[in-house]
Design an enzyme around this catalytic site. Structure first.
Site, mmCIF file in Angstrom:
data_model
loop_
_atom_site.group_PDB
_atom_site.id
_atom_site.type_symbol
_atom_site.label_atom_id
_atom_site.label_comp_id
_atom_site.label_asym_id
_atom_site.label_seq_id
_atom_site.Cartn_x
_atom_site.Cartn_y
_atom_site.Cartn_z
ATOM 1 N N LYS C 105 0.859 -1.178 0.000
ATOM 2 C CA LYS C 105 0.000 0.000 0.000
ATOM 3 C C LYS C 105 0.896 1.228 0.000
ATOM 4 C CE LYS C 105 -3.052 2.805 2.692
ATOM 5 N NZ LYS C 105 -3.359 3.122 4.088
ATOM 6 N N GLY C 166 -7.261 9.439 10.646
ATOM 7 C CA GLY C 166 -7.376 9.591 12.089
ATOM 8 C C GLY C 166 -8.413 10.607 12.537
#
Lengths: 263, 263, 263, 263
Positions: C105, C166
């Site tokens: 990724k 987040g």
């Protein structure tokens, strides 16, 4: 091609150019109250009879010195009343103090935390006041059925909340406000919950006939400038409503209607 | 306590009172174009060089008759360009046609359906144009990193989209716009996607320095009235931003901060 | 009439039953990490190579003991890389540590505050990695043009953000995600910004092929229970997407299509 | 660390594992009704007494063959009643037909277009029914004051609408639902307006104790698969609520609380 001159707000047979109604609470002092109300361009000013001296206490500062009744339409309100009886009594007191003044804003609160209306008590008080000859503008929840019922009782304006009083959250349920407006034959004035100028504009774009606010102006860092912002926000929203906005679509290029694709 | 007189928009060293920038496309005729632009109060008017005659075709109607350059700041744009090269060439053509005019609006499109920018090509064209002495206002996505990069390249204003060009959907990602504004040292002007007056007000309340639009005015049922609405919406949002709005909270009565409780 | 058995997620030629991908950061300890990942049902687990020991530090606790590679597909990621070069180097390190493992990724960050991607650097790193034989899943902004470009470069999955890493804010721009999905021929996996189960469901209802998350599980009060909630949220959204939802309309009774009446 | 086994929904002294309640209208045929209800996992099934044969018409298909009362808790409802009297009469008819069955869902509609409740008539009917020994679950608007009043009258569950019946718009006023839940000592079950699985999850994440729906399942393209999606959506939302979601914040990196910065 401009706003027609005759785009006025008609309440209880009287015509107003301004569609922004304001309160008088929470200002630093009388000078700020006066300056903010002037900047707002409001012609109707609501006054909490239970909290404000409009002559009850002869020796004290009188709000009517700031809001002269020959210049403003005073709208006595029943803020702080939690029963139909209290609200009715307060309206009658206002009528006495103001020499037969018939226009009142009815609010019967359901609790002290949310300041939501007590709808059954509001219906009851509205019936009594209308029979007693008052011109009743009425604060209520954004329930389309109740708003229609209040109109049928004979209220001269129905004032659904956008969000809790003093919250500044803006219109929470646009579909309800839209449905209320579509059903109405009396002015619908959003009352409570507006926080900033775009909130006021959105209310007007939904077809509301006016907006009433207090905290959003009085608790801004600069209340006088915010009053001016609100004046323009209400006018902007009204003109956008009258102008007829472009359709929403996903893209310019294609035939791409929304059909509620997202929300 | 009113908006300070000096609250002006500064772009490439020139000061503007109006924070609403408008386009010239999609109007019924030149008369409507002129009336709408006048009602908008705009001082900067963007023109698609590839679609508009500003002198290239001597025998045809010339937009400059409607938007006299002594009264408006012309902002030639590269609408319809899909490569950096095309966009650069179009800017140079505009500069020639307009006798050395340096201010341009760069847009390099990524595809014909979404009309989203091609960000890498936009960066490339911006570098070339800035080096070539242009004052570049640049249309881009609402990516805060790219917006900052375009500022660093030397663009005089960065113009993130609110939603797809011509969609009228309003600002889709308020957090991005807010972040872009917080990071910026050049004017941030929301470009594309505004549909009605409250959308423009919201952009300004987020701290944007201006809003550019075309379809939302030109495709309203009454473009001239909508132009006036947009003027007021932009001013309302600007004043609300400067005035400092009240905090959002769940209720007036209690200490009830939101803390992102809902969204 | 149930979900077809073959409704699997295909990435780089391998088929997965779970459409929830999870990270390994921010847990209290290895036991909680293991329990949460198990409750999530995830089959692909992403690991920040620069922050996690998967064998680089022989004497220390090794994450691979918790996530045995024979049971999970490991997805090494380049979290913490701010340049294409760093990201490429990190992927190569991962390939060495994991004996030729090709699936990675890619994320190249634009700044440490927003953790937004650096799109040009991401494009550059993706090109290098694809040419170098990696199977690249790529974190990017929600820009439809860039997402398509990453697919054309040869990435095996494109992973637009829902909101900042987040943040837990949920999908900010649903139209962008929808457009990305409509354009795509590789799996679109929402990466970053999901905060609760309904956010994951919404991503899947928009047609996304999967969701990757870490903070929303690890920072819940009860991470293991939230992992289960997320598993069900992803499945619920997937099934709702496949089932074909009812149209939105204002009322049941009438022909009352929305046509973008509100938003 | 998983959902405690005892996380059950308690209504009128009976405990349910499922928090999804479903209706029986709008299906293609009895087989689809049965399959969808089974896939939903619902244990409480609501039946419109005025539209459904549960024994009134002896020669016709009987819904109780599809929803055997030994397996499901039948919840007779008063859909189609526009007065308190009608609703009370309908409940009494249901009690007779079902051998003394006490559990009913009261709805008194305000008009045929919006299908909004008539709140005063609902209050009146609830009082009569509670005094008459019924266990009353009650459909109402999302007004926190009215919801509390219905609880005080003695209703066993209060069922505010999310949006108009049959609209599929999802929860329009999350603050109201949250306030209703915070105030309640009886189960709050969102009734009406849910359109897809994420809507159901959101209701549960706000702390609702259950969700009732019909159209969203019956009018999906694949009702049985949507029933499964809704089952998982409700469970996902419930678990996410119990797990305690991460805080929303603008960014991961910094101390960046929201404080209602956007909405």
């Amino acid at each position: 091609m401009q706003t027609p001159v005759q785009d006025s707000l008609l309440i209880a047979g009287k015509s107003y150019r301004s569609r922004l109604l304001v309160g008088t609470g929470k200002y630093k002092d009388m000078a700020e109250t006066r300056a903010a109300i002037e900047a707002s361009g409001a012609e109707i000013v609501t006054v909490a009879i239970r909290r404000t001296n409009i002559g009850q206490n002869p020796g004290e500062p009188n709000l009517l010195d700031v809001i002269p009744p020959d210049r403003y339409t005073l709208l006595p309100n029943t803020a702080g009343c939690y029963t139909a009886e209290d609200a009715v009594r307060t309206c009658r007191l206002a009528r006495e103090l103001l020499d037969g003044h018939k226009l009142v804003k009815l609010e019967v609160l359901g609790d002290a935390k949310t300041l939501y209306p007590d709808v059954p008590a509001t219906l009851k008080a509205a019936e009594i006041l209308v029979k007693d000859g008052f011109d009743v503008m009425v604060y209520t929840s954004d329930d389309p059925i109740i708003c229609k019922r209040l109109e049928e009782i004979g209220c001269v304006a129905v004032m659904p909340l956008a969000a809790p009083i003093g919250s500044g959250l803006g219109i929470q349920n646009r579909y309800n406000i839209l449905t209320i407006v579509e059903n109405a034959r009396v002015p619908i004035i959003v009352d409570a919950g507006v926080g900033t100028a775009s909130d006021a504009a959105i209310a007007m774009e939904l077809g509301c006939h006016g907006v009433l606010m207090n905290t959003a102006i009085a608790e801004a860092k600069n209340p006088v400038l915010m009053a001016s912002a609100m004046k323009k926000g209400v006018e902007a929203g009204r003109e956008a409503f009258l102008a007829g906005r472009m359709p929403r679509r996903r893209f310019a290029s294609a035939s791409s209607p929304l059909d509620g694709v997202i929300a």
